[in-house]
Scaffold this motif. Structure first.
Motif, PDB file in Angstrom:
ATOM      1  N   SER A  52       0.820  -1.222   0.000  1.00 36.55           N
ATOM      2  CA  SER A  52       0.000   0.000   0.000  1.00 36.55           C
ATOM      3  C   SER A  52       0.853   1.270   0.000  1.00 36.55           C
ATOM      4  O   SER A  52       0.394   2.329  -0.421  1.00 36.55           O
ATOM      5  CB  SER A  52      -0.948   0.006   1.206  1.00 36.55           C
ATOM      6  OG  SER A  52      -0.206  -0.128   2.406  1.00 36.55           O
ATOM      7  N   HIS A  53       2.105   1.187   0.467  1.00 41.32           N
ATOM      8  CA  HIS A  53       2.996   2.349   0.377  1.00 41.32           C
ATOM      9  C   HIS A  53       3.368   2.632  -1.074  1.00 41.32           C
ATOM     10  O   HIS A  53       3.562   3.784  -1.461  1.00 41.32           O
ATOM     11  CB  HIS A  53       4.260   2.132   1.218  1.00 41.32           C
ATOM     12  CG  HIS A  53       4.079   2.532   2.651  1.00 41.32           C
ATOM     13  ND1 HIS A  53       5.007   3.257   3.345  1.00 41.32           N
ATOM     14  CD2 HIS A  53       3.062   2.316   3.512  1.00 41.32           C
ATOM     15  CE1 HIS A  53       4.565   3.457   4.590  1.00 41.32           C
ATOM     16  NE2 HIS A  53       3.396   2.887   4.711  1.00 41.32           N
ATOM     17  N   ALA A  56       0.472   4.451  -2.506  1.00 40.06           N
ATOM     18  CA  ALA A  56       0.475   5.851  -2.052  1.00 40.06           C
ATOM     19  C   ALA A  56       1.513   6.687  -2.795  1.00 40.06           C
ATOM     20  O   ALA A  56       1.326   7.889  -2.987  1.00 40.06           O
ATOM     21  CB  ALA A  56       0.720   5.909  -0.540  1.00 40.06           C
ATOM     22  N   SER A  78      -1.702  -4.791  -0.908  1.00 39.32           N
ATOM     23  CA  SER A  78      -1.500  -4.401   0.492  1.00 39.32           C
ATOM     24  C   SER A  78      -0.826  -5.512   1.279  1.00 39.32           C
ATOM     25  O   SER A  78      -1.064  -6.698   1.030  1.00 39.32           O
ATOM     26  CB  SER A  78      -2.837  -4.070   1.156  1.00 39.32           C
ATOM     27  OG  SER A  78      -3.324  -2.847   0.679  1.00 39.32           O
ATOM     28  N   PHE A 122       6.135  -0.714   3.106  1.00 42.23           N
ATOM     29  CA  PHE A 122       6.136  -0.394   4.534  1.00 42.23           C
ATOM     30  C   PHE A 122       7.087  -1.393   5.182  1.00 42.23           C
ATOM     31  O   PHE A 122       6.682  -2.431   5.696  1.00 42.23           O
ATOM     32  CB  PHE A 122       4.707  -0.531   5.068  1.00 42.23           C
ATOM     33  CG  PHE A 122       4.524  -0.085   6.493  1.00 42.23           C
ATOM     34  CD1 PHE A 122       5.185   1.032   6.984  1.00 42.23           C
ATOM     35  CD2 PHE A 122       3.675  -0.772   7.340  1.00 42.23           C
ATOM     36  CE1 PHE A 122       5.007   1.445   8.299  1.00 42.23           C
ATOM     37  CE2 PHE A 122       3.476  -0.368   8.658  1.00 42.23           C
ATOM     38  CZ  PHE A 122       4.148   0.741   9.132  1.00 42.23           C
ATOM     39  N   GLN A 157      11.269   3.921   3.561  1.00 44.42           N
ATOM     40  CA  GLN A 157       9.951   4.301   4.037  1.00 44.42           C
ATOM     41  C   GLN A 157       9.823   5.803   4.270  1.00 44.42           C
ATOM     42  O   GLN A 157      10.781   6.431   4.710  1.00 44.42           O
ATOM     43  CB  GLN A 157       9.766   3.597   5.374  1.00 44.42           C
ATOM     44  CG  GLN A 157       8.373   3.236   5.685  1.00 44.42           C
ATOM     45  CD  GLN A 157       8.370   2.256   6.818  1.00 44.42           C
ATOM     46  OE1 GLN A 157       8.704   1.106   6.621  1.00 44.42           O
ATOM     47  NE2 GLN A 157       8.026   2.703   7.992  1.00 44.42           N
ATOM     48  N   MET A 160       7.122   7.738   9.492  1.00 47.71           N
ATOM     49  CA  MET A 160       5.882   7.255  10.114  1.00 47.71           C
ATOM     50  C   MET A 160       5.574   8.159  11.305  1.00 47.71           C
ATOM     51  O   MET A 160       6.428   8.358  12.165  1.00 47.71           O
ATOM     52  CB  MET A 160       6.111   5.809  10.564  1.00 47.71           C
ATOM     53  CG  MET A 160       4.894   5.160  11.152  1.00 47.71           C
ATOM     54  SD  MET A 160       5.306   3.431  11.557  1.00 47.71           S
ATOM     55  CE  MET A 160       3.815   2.949  12.401  1.00 47.71           C
ATOM     56  N   TYR A 236      -0.300  13.386   4.672  1.00 49.97           N
ATOM     57  CA  TYR A 236      -0.658  11.993   4.957  1.00 49.97           C
ATOM     58  C   TYR A 236      -2.173  11.816   4.959  1.00 49.97           C
ATOM     59  O   TYR A 236      -2.914  12.754   5.226  1.00 49.97           O
ATOM     60  CB  TYR A 236      -0.154  11.563   6.343  1.00 49.97           C
ATOM     61  CG  TYR A 236       1.344  11.526   6.505  1.00 49.97           C
ATOM     62  CD1 TYR A 236       2.039  10.317   6.448  1.00 49.97           C
ATOM     63  CD2 TYR A 236       2.079  12.684   6.754  1.00 49.97           C
ATOM     64  CE1 TYR A 236       3.419  10.266   6.627  1.00 49.97           C
ATOM     65  CE2 TYR A 236       3.452  12.648   6.923  1.00 49.97           C
ATOM     66  CZ  TYR A 236       4.125  11.436   6.862  1.00 49.97           C
ATOM     67  OH  TYR A 236       5.490  11.389   7.039  1.00 49.97           O
ATOM     68  N   HIS A 240       0.899   6.850   8.274  1.00 49.39           N
ATOM     69  CA  HIS A 240       2.097   6.482   7.496  1.00 49.39           C
ATOM     70  C   HIS A 240       1.878   6.356   5.989  1.00 49.39           C
ATOM     71  O   HIS A 240       2.835   6.074   5.262  1.00 49.39           O
ATOM     72  CB  HIS A 240       2.734   5.194   8.054  1.00 49.39           C
ATOM     73  CG  HIS A 240       1.834   3.990   8.038  1.00 49.39           C
ATOM     74  ND1 HIS A 240       1.738   3.151   6.948  1.00 49.39           N
ATOM     75  CD2 HIS A 240       0.998   3.494   8.976  1.00 49.39           C
ATOM     76  CE1 HIS A 240       0.877   2.169   7.225  1.00 49.39           C
ATOM     77  NE2 HIS A 240       0.415   2.365   8.442  1.00 49.39           N
ATOM     78  N   HIS A 241       0.649   6.533   5.502  1.00 50.56           N
ATOM     79  CA  HIS A 241       0.424   6.553   4.047  1.00 50.56           C
ATOM     80  C   HIS A 241       0.326   8.000   3.579  1.00 50.56           C
ATOM     81  O   HIS A 241      -0.453   8.780   4.142  1.00 50.56           O
ATOM     82  CB  HIS A 241      -0.875   5.844   3.671  1.00 50.56           C
ATOM     83  CG  HIS A 241      -0.835   4.356   3.864  1.00 50.56           C
ATOM     84  ND1 HIS A 241      -1.368   3.750   4.968  1.00 50.56           N
ATOM     85  CD2 HIS A 241      -0.311   3.379   3.085  1.00 50.56           C
ATOM     86  CE1 HIS A 241      -1.183   2.436   4.863  1.00 50.56           C
ATOM     87  NE2 HIS A 241      -0.537   2.189   3.733  1.00 50.56           N
TER      88      HIS A 241
END
Length: 268
Positions: A52-53, A56, A78, A122, A157, A160, A236, A240-241
């Motif tokens: 999912s990152h 994004a 995901s 992630f 990453q 977060m 965001y 974290h996304h």
């Protein structure tokens, strides 16, 4: 801006997303990848592969590729890391099916002559399931791709945050305490990224041929904490996304500086 319009804008950041595609192994087998960049009838050269990152981050990759006349495909699911021979148990991921799913993605990239594969994930999810196997598996993934002259990129990453960003911004705007939440943002020394506590592993990844994209410097404020808002845009959609606007604002400059020159062959 009235206070109400600010509140609405921040609240809507939760829904500011695009390229949310949960691919299945059947999608990969039938080459139903998510196109981005230019829509010309030309072969894709870039593959963004991840969880999912990766979804994004795709608005930023899409914008960059469009600007440079390039076409890409995305392979996203995901809670499913872009790593061969490895998975971690998750309610949202493919679990055991991640093994054939990822294998099929690499085979596709090699069959289609993809020149650049970007792994976006992630990475924090690694620690929960055999980090040693993860390391071996990631190194093996890079080796498999570079063997056929594919350039491999690993995006670390994004920072977060310790709270849900749209929710915190809404509360701050409603109470008039925007300044107060700044002191709760993640600090730059907080661990963010790919097994970052293990600097030797990051160097090992580079030594076997992967290139590292680090989005974190663009988030860093003068006070040593990571930004959650820029130009009044929430970066965001949770903790974290990135939001779609956040991805474009924060990642496009990094991609134009580090990624695009290599992909287009005008590396300084």
């Amino acid at each position: 801006y009235s206070r109400t319009s600010h509140v609405e804008k921040y609240a809507n950041a939760r829904y500011d997303s695009a390229f949310v595609n949960e691919m299945t192994i059947e999608d990969v087998q039938h080459e139903r990848f998510i196109p981005f960049g230019v829509e010309l009838n030309k072969p894709p050269t870039v593959l963004v592969w991840g969880d999912s990152h990766a979804m994004a981050a795709l608005p930023a990759f899409d914008q960059c590729l469009k600007q440079h006349g390039l076409k890409g495909f995305a392979a996203t699911r995901s809670s499913t890391l872009p790593v061969l021979g490895y998975f971690y148990p998750s309610r949202w991921g493919l679990n055991e099916q991640a093994i054939p799913f990822n294998e099929a993605i690499v085979e596709f990239a090699q069959r289609k002559g993809i020149t650049d594969v970007v792994l976006v994930a992630f990475w924090n999810n690694v620690g929960s399931n055999d980090p040693d196997l993860f390391k071996v598996s990631l190194l093996n993934t890079i080796a498999r791709l570079t063997k056929t002259d594919v350039r491999v990129w690993i995006m670390q990453q994004v920072p977060m945050q310790p709270f849900d960003v749209p929710k915190a911004l809404v509360k701050a705007a409603w109470t008039g305490k925007e300044i107060d939440i700044a002191e709760y943002c993640a600090k730059s020394q907080d661990s963010n990224g790919i097994l970052e506590q293990d600097g030797a592993f990051l160097e090992q990844l580079k030594s076997v041929g992967s290139r590292i994209l680090d989005p974190r410097p663009s988030f860093l404020r003068e006070d040593g904490r990571y930004a959650i808002i820029k130009d009044d845009v929430p970066l965001y959609r949770d903790n974290h996304h990135l939001s779609m606007q956040g991805a474009r604002l924060m990642l496009v400059p990094m991609l134009n500086e580090s990624f695009i020159p290599v992909v287009t062959g005008v590396e300084p």
